[in-house]
Design a protein around this motif. Structure first.
Motif, PDB file in Angstrom:
ATOM      1  N   PRO A   1       4.013  -9.993  -1.342  1.00 47.45           N
ATOM      2  CA  PRO A   1       2.552  -9.921  -1.246  1.00 47.45           C
ATOM      3  C   PRO A   1       2.018  -9.917   0.188  1.00 47.45           C
ATOM      4  CG  PRO A   1       3.258 -11.859  -2.503  1.00 47.45           C
ATOM      5  CD  PRO A   1       4.470 -11.071  -2.207  1.00 47.45           C
ATOM      6  N   LEU A   2       2.549 -10.798   1.053  1.00 47.33           N
ATOM      7  CA  LEU A   2       1.998 -10.866   2.409  1.00 47.33           C
ATOM      8  C   LEU A   2       2.283  -9.569   3.172  1.00 47.33           C
ATOM      9  CD1 LEU A   2       0.384 -12.577   4.308  1.00 47.33           C
ATOM     10  CD2 LEU A   2       2.497 -13.571   5.182  1.00 47.33           C
ATOM     11  N   LEU A   3       3.477  -9.015   2.931  1.00 47.10           N
ATOM     12  CA  LEU A   3       3.856  -7.769   3.590  1.00 47.10           C
ATOM     13  C   LEU A   3       2.938  -6.638   3.174  1.00 47.10           C
ATOM     14  CD1 LEU A   3       6.227  -7.679   5.530  1.00 47.10           C
ATOM     15  CD2 LEU A   3       7.557  -6.508   3.774  1.00 47.10           C
ATOM     16  N   LEU A   4       2.655  -6.587   1.871  1.00 45.20           N
ATOM     17  CA  LEU A   4       1.749  -5.561   1.343  1.00 45.20           C
ATOM     18  C   LEU A   4       0.365  -5.721   1.969  1.00 45.20           C
ATOM     19  CD1 LEU A   4       1.235  -3.266  -0.692  1.00 45.20           C
ATOM     20  CD2 LEU A   4       0.700  -4.995  -2.402  1.00 45.20           C
ATOM     21  N   ALA A   5      -0.083  -6.994   2.060  1.00 49.32           N
ATOM     22  CA  ALA A   5      -1.408  -7.255   2.632  1.00 49.32           C
ATOM     23  C   ALA A   5      -1.456  -6.836   4.096  1.00 49.32           C
ATOM     24  CB  ALA A   5      -1.753  -8.734   2.481  1.00 49.32           C
ATOM     25  N   ILE A   6      -0.373  -7.128   4.833  1.00 44.57           N
ATOM     26  CA  ILE A   6      -0.328  -6.746   6.259  1.00 44.57           C
ATOM     27  C   ILE A   6      -0.410  -5.232   6.395  1.00 44.57           C
ATOM     28  CG2 ILE A   6       1.154  -6.658   8.315  1.00 44.57           C
ATOM     29  CD1 ILE A   6       2.211  -9.443   7.441  1.00 44.57           C
TER      30      ILE A   6
ATOM     31  N   GLU B   1      -3.590 -17.113   3.980  1.00 46.20           N
ATOM     32  CA  GLU B   1      -3.071 -15.763   4.222  1.00 46.20           C
ATOM     33  C   GLU B   1      -4.000 -14.967   5.127  1.00 46.20           C
ATOM     34  OE1 GLU B   1      -1.244 -13.511   1.265  1.00 46.20           O
ATOM     35  OE2 GLU B   1       0.136 -15.139   0.734  1.00 46.20           O
ATOM     36  N   ALA B   2      -5.318 -15.172   4.936  1.00 45.61           N
ATOM     37  CA  ALA B   2      -6.266 -14.481   5.823  1.00 45.61           C
ATOM     38  C   ALA B   2      -6.060 -14.947   7.259  1.00 45.61           C
ATOM     39  CB  ALA B   2      -7.697 -14.770   5.372  1.00 45.61           C
ATOM     40  N   ALA B   3      -5.804 -16.251   7.421  1.00 49.37           N
ATOM     41  CA  ALA B   3      -5.526 -16.788   8.749  1.00 49.37           C
ATOM     42  C   ALA B   3      -4.268 -16.147   9.306  1.00 49.37           C
ATOM     43  CB  ALA B   3      -5.378 -18.305   8.671  1.00 49.37           C
ATOM     44  N   GLY B   4      -3.277 -15.963   8.422  1.00 51.13           N
ATOM     45  CA  GLY B   4      -2.029 -15.314   8.829  1.00 51.13           C
ATOM     46  C   GLY B   4      -2.284 -13.911   9.348  1.00 51.13           C
ATOM     47  N   LEU B   5      -3.103 -13.158   8.611  1.00 47.60           N
ATOM     48  CA  LEU B   5      -3.420 -11.788   9.032  1.00 47.60           C
ATOM     49  C   LEU B   5      -4.109 -11.787  10.393  1.00 47.60           C
ATOM     50  CD1 LEU B   5      -4.700 -10.012   5.788  1.00 47.60           C
ATOM     51  CD2 LEU B   5      -2.413  -9.990   6.783  1.00 47.60           C
ATOM     52  N   SER B   6      -5.069 -12.705  10.560  1.00 51.63           N
ATOM     53  CA  SER B   6      -5.786 -12.777  11.836  1.00 51.63           C
ATOM     54  C   SER B   6      -4.831 -13.134  12.958  1.00 51.63           C
ATOM     55  CB  SER B   6      -6.891 -13.829  11.766  1.00 51.63           C
ATOM     56  OG  SER B   6      -7.780 -13.518  10.737  1.00 51.63           O
ATOM     57  N   PHE B   7      -3.953 -14.062  12.681  1.00 54.60           N
ATOM     58  CA  PHE B   7      -2.997 -14.514  13.692  1.00 54.60           C
ATOM     59  C   PHE B   7      -2.118 -13.353  14.146  1.00 54.60           C
ATOM     60  CE2 PHE B   7       0.860 -16.569  15.208  1.00 54.60           C
ATOM     61  CZ  PHE B   7       0.326 -17.529  16.063  1.00 54.60           C
ATOM     62  N   LEU B   8      -1.779 -12.477  13.179  1.00 54.38           N
ATOM     63  CA  LEU B   8      -0.927 -11.331  13.502  1.00 54.38           C
ATOM     64  C   LEU B   8      -1.715 -10.183  14.100  1.00 54.38           C
ATOM     65  CD1 LEU B   8       1.296 -11.367  10.317  1.00 54.38           C
ATOM     66  CD2 LEU B   8       1.987 -12.019  12.622  1.00 54.38           C
ATOM     67  N   GLY B   9      -3.048 -10.336  14.158  1.00 56.54           N
ATOM     68  CA  GLY B   9      -3.855  -9.304  14.796  1.00 56.54           C
ATOM     69  C   GLY B   9      -4.301  -8.183  13.880  1.00 56.54           C
ATOM     70  N   VAL B  10      -4.174  -8.367  12.557  1.00 60.32           N
ATOM     71  CA  VAL B  10      -4.662  -7.344  11.647  1.00 60.32           C
ATOM     72  C   VAL B  10      -5.782  -7.889  10.767  1.00 60.32           C
ATOM     73  CG1 VAL B  10      -2.595  -5.921  11.583  1.00 60.32           C
ATOM     74  CG2 VAL B  10      -2.792  -7.874  10.030  1.00 60.32           C
TER      75      VAL B  10
ATOM     76  N   ALA C   1      -3.917  -4.109   5.475  1.00 59.42           N
ATOM     77  CA  ALA C   1      -4.908  -4.517   6.478  1.00 59.42           C
ATOM     78  C   ALA C   1      -4.760  -3.658   7.723  1.00 59.42           C
ATOM     79  CB  ALA C   1      -4.739  -5.993   6.807  1.00 59.42           C
ATOM     80  N   ALA C   2      -3.516  -3.369   8.099  1.00 57.98           N
ATOM     81  CA  ALA C   2      -3.273  -2.549   9.280  1.00 57.98           C
ATOM     82  C   ALA C   2      -3.795  -1.132   9.072  1.00 57.98           C
ATOM     83  CB  ALA C   2      -1.780  -2.528   9.603  1.00 57.98           C
ATOM     84  N   THR C   3      -3.647  -0.611   7.838  1.00 56.32           N
ATOM     85  CA  THR C   3      -4.123   0.739   7.537  1.00 56.32           C
ATOM     86  C   THR C   3      -5.642   0.804   7.511  1.00 56.32           C
ATOM     87  OG1 THR C   3      -2.220   0.802   6.067  1.00 56.32           O
ATOM     88  CG2 THR C   3      -3.724   2.683   5.990  1.00 56.32           C
ATOM     89  N   LEU C   4      -6.248  -0.214   6.896  1.00 58.56           N
ATOM     90  CA  LEU C   4      -7.696  -0.204   6.739  1.00 58.56           C
ATOM     91  C   LEU C   4      -8.411  -0.504   8.057  1.00 58.56           C
ATOM     92  CD1 LEU C   4      -7.982  -2.175   3.366  1.00 58.56           C
ATOM     93  CD2 LEU C   4      -8.459   0.249   3.709  1.00 58.56           C
ATOM     94  N   GLY C   5      -7.719  -1.186   8.970  1.00 57.84           N
ATOM     95  CA  GLY C   5      -8.353  -1.578  10.227  1.00 57.84           C
ATOM     96  C   GLY C   5      -8.931  -2.976  10.139  1.00 57.84           C
ATOM     97  N   ARG C   6      -9.257  -3.533  11.313  1.00 61.30           N
ATOM     98  CA  ARG C   6      -9.716  -4.927  11.344  1.00 61.30           C
ATOM     99  C   ARG C   6     -11.121  -5.053  10.771  1.00 61.30           C
ATOM    100  NH1 ARG C   6      -7.550  -7.806  16.801  1.00 61.30           N
ATOM    101  NH2 ARG C   6      -7.459  -9.542  15.352  1.00 61.30           N
ATOM    102  N   GLY C   7     -11.408  -6.226  10.222  1.00 60.32           N
ATOM    103  CA  GLY C   7     -12.747  -6.462   9.685  1.00 60.32           C
ATOM    104  C   GLY C   7     -12.689  -7.356   8.459  1.00 60.32           C
TER     105      GLY C   7
END
Lengths: 324, 292
Positions: B131-136, B218-227, B139-145
């Protein structure tokens, strides 16, 4: 007048095996059963578990599609009903099940449970439906103060009355009673049976009673069919069946009823059938009872016995009564 | 969940100090999220619109309880406003995932057959990705926001709800009260909505309560990774990430947002545990016995 006529009804359940669901055989739950119910008549099907009586009930209620045969209600075959005709049929045929706590939605209030069929079939407001529902609840002996309660607040007998009220709400012609008292205390059973009897008289209802409790069947029915392994083996008026049973299976079944009077108990002979009922996947050839029958003859293993008319409204599926 | 159930749950929470802690944390978090713009001591700092070079890297003090970051912004204000974004994310992700997952599980479970199998195989395809990989990836495809983060997480989340509902529906659809509804002549849609779904929702409620915390994590994780969300949004994961670079000179700018995530997630977990206990009749009995 005949209300319901079941003709050569068959219901086979396929047994599937393997990855692609290959059919490897069939459970012949109901095999060639015919009977009819007249208006304002109580017809019972008795038999042990697995004899197919509930399957017949579920076919009549359109919960199963029969494999073959016809179910004729008020002159129309209902096995292929669709759309508006099907909805009309549901309005006329209702059911009461064994365990009221499983047959009532635990998250609905009593009044809403009884109002639901009204709302589904009539163009009335929720409030009107609730008012009618409360009247029906009062008719089955429940106080209007229970209307806002949930099923878990009720006793078994009260809950079964709610289930009866739901079945009654649309003023149906036929109510299928599937073991309506088996989940209840003995003292409550009698009250429910009396209620059902009063209602059938008042609303000119017909019942199809499914039961394994012979005393209940004897108390309430006009006519009885005895089932064994997917067949009706004997059918007769209640008094005739209980006084002079003809089929060896019926005789064995009736002899198993406990006799409360000790002096009479000594006089009675218990007929024991050896073994268990065989599987309905591969029922015995010929008469299905022959491996266990105390009066078995040569012919019994060879051919299936016909349903023989032995008296007025009395039929037996047994070679003993075939004219030679 | 009926009113009676909600009352019982509250009763059981009140007698258990651990559950009560969870309830207090979650309530505080929600209140903080709703009132954030009005209660931050430095609103401009909170939104990240300011740059005070003379106030950089101030350690925690009475004036700045959580210190200040590399831009001289008050970390306390940013953490408080962050609650609003975390609340938006958790409600958005879980809500959207429920909106997709419940109907699919319900229809697949109730109708069964080929249509049901097809729906569940589609669900399985999504479950096959971590799941986290899919989300990353999403998120990377859709862009930040913020909205993109919610969409990305919800898409990786709904299959779990649809599985859960599917399993429940499968056990409920054969109960006599569903047969009774069929005999009344109700349409399959009404049977599903009125009789099957309300009785299938109990475990979903518990799972959703748990997932509110996980979504924040998980949202924090995405932000931390820059996506994840765009800077200077004061989202907690982003705050941790921003402070990370200067952890040697200003540990506070990472630590406090991190603690906020930790406490909130624990709060949701404790609350979800309490809800689960209250909804399981056997556990409910055990709790009552323990009190006696």
């Amino acid at each position: 007048m005949t209300l319901l006529n079941v003709v050569n009804l068959k219901k086979y359940f396929p047994i599937r095996k393997g990855l692609f669901g290959r059919v490897v055989g069939y459970v012949k739950a109901v095999d060639n059963v015919s009977f009819s119910i007249s208006e304002n008549e109580v017809f019972s099907l008795v038999g042990e578990s697995g004899s197919g009586k509930t399957t017949i009930a579920r076919c009549i209620l359109k919960l199963y599609d029969p494999t073959d045969g016809k179910i004729i209600f008020e002159g129309k075959d209902i096995t292929r009903l669709k759309g508006k005709d099907l909805k009309d049929y549901h309005r006329k045929v209702q059911a009461v099940f064994q365990n009221p706590f499983l047959s009532l939605n635990p998250r609905m209030r009593i009044a809403d449970i009884v109002a639901e069929p009204l709302l589904a079939h009539m163009k009335i407001s929720r409030n009107e439906a609730r008012k009618t529902a409360i009247k029906v609840l009062e008719r089955v002996g429940l106080s209007a103060s229970l209307a806002r309660r949930f099923p878990s607040d009720l006793s078994g007998g009260q809950a079964q009355r709610v289930a009866i009220a739901r079945a009654l709400a649309l003023k149906p012609k036929l109510i299928v009673l599937d073991e309506p008292t088996s989940a209840l205390d003995v003292s409550v059973q009698a009250q429910i049976l009396n209620l059902l009897e009063d209602l059938s008289r008042e609303y000119k209802l017909s019942y199809l009673l499914i039961s394994h409790d012979l005393s209940v069947v004897r108390y309430i029915s006009d006519r009885v069919g005895v089932m064994y392994l997917g067949n009706i083996v004997e059918e007769a008026l209640t008094e005739v069946l209980f006084e002079s049973p003809l089929h060896p299976y019926t005789q064995a079944l009736l002899s198993a009823v406990p006799e409360p009077d000790p002096s009479l108990k000594k006089l009675r002979k218990r007929i024991m059938l050896p073994g268990e009922p065989p599987s309905s996947i591969s029922p015995p050839k010929g008469c299905r009872l022959h491996p266990r029958c105390p009066r078995v003859m040569d012919v019994c293993s060879k051919g299936e016995p016909p349903l023989i008319e032995v008296g007025e409204a009395h039929k037996v599926k047994c070679w003993l009564y075939a004219k030679k | 969940m009926s009113f009676e159930e909600a009352r019982l749950i509250f009763k059981l929470i009140r007698v258990n100090p651990i559950s009560m802690t969870g309830l207090i944390i979650v309530t505080a978090f929600v209140v903080m999220g709703l009132l954030a713009p009005y209660i931050t001591p430095y609103p401009e700092d909170a939104w990240g619109l300011t740059y005070n070079i003379e106030k950089r890297y101030l350690p925690p003090s009475l004036e700045h309880p959580f210190g200040t970051d590399e831009m001289g912004r008050d970390v306390f204000s940013r953490v408080i406003l962050g609650a609003r974004f975390s609340l938006l994310i958790s409600v958005g992700v879980v809500g959207l995932a429920l909106l997709i997952g419940i109907p699919i599980g319900l229809v697949a479970g109730y109708l069964g057959g080929r249509a049901g199998t097809l729906l569940m195989r589609i669900t399985d395809m999504f479950l096959a990705f971590p799941p986290l990989l899919l989300a990353i990836a999403l998120a990377a495809t859709l862009g930040r926001g913020l909205v993109n983060v919610i969409i990305a997480l919800a898409i990786s989340w709904w299959p779990w709800y649809s599985r859960l509902v599917y399993v429940q529906v499968n056990s409920i659809k054969n109960l006599p009260y569903v047969d009774a509804a069929k005999i009344i002549g109700l349409s399959p849609f009404k049977i599903m909505v009125r009789h099957v779904l309300p009785n299938a929702l109990t475990p979903v409620t518990v799972q959703a309560a748990l997932d509110m915390g996980s979504a924040i994590l998980e949202a924090a994780g995405l932000s931390f990774l820059g996506v994840g969300v765009k800077p200077p949004t004061p989202e907690w994961g982003l705050l941790v990430s921003e402070g990370w670079a200067t952890i040697n000179i200003a540990w506070w700018s990472s630590l406090f947002p991190g603690l906020a995530i930790l406490v909130t997630v624990i709060g949701f977990n404790l609350l979800a545990d309490a809800v689960r206990e209250a909804m399981d009749p056997r556990l409910r009995k055990a709790i009552v016995m323990r009190r006696l």
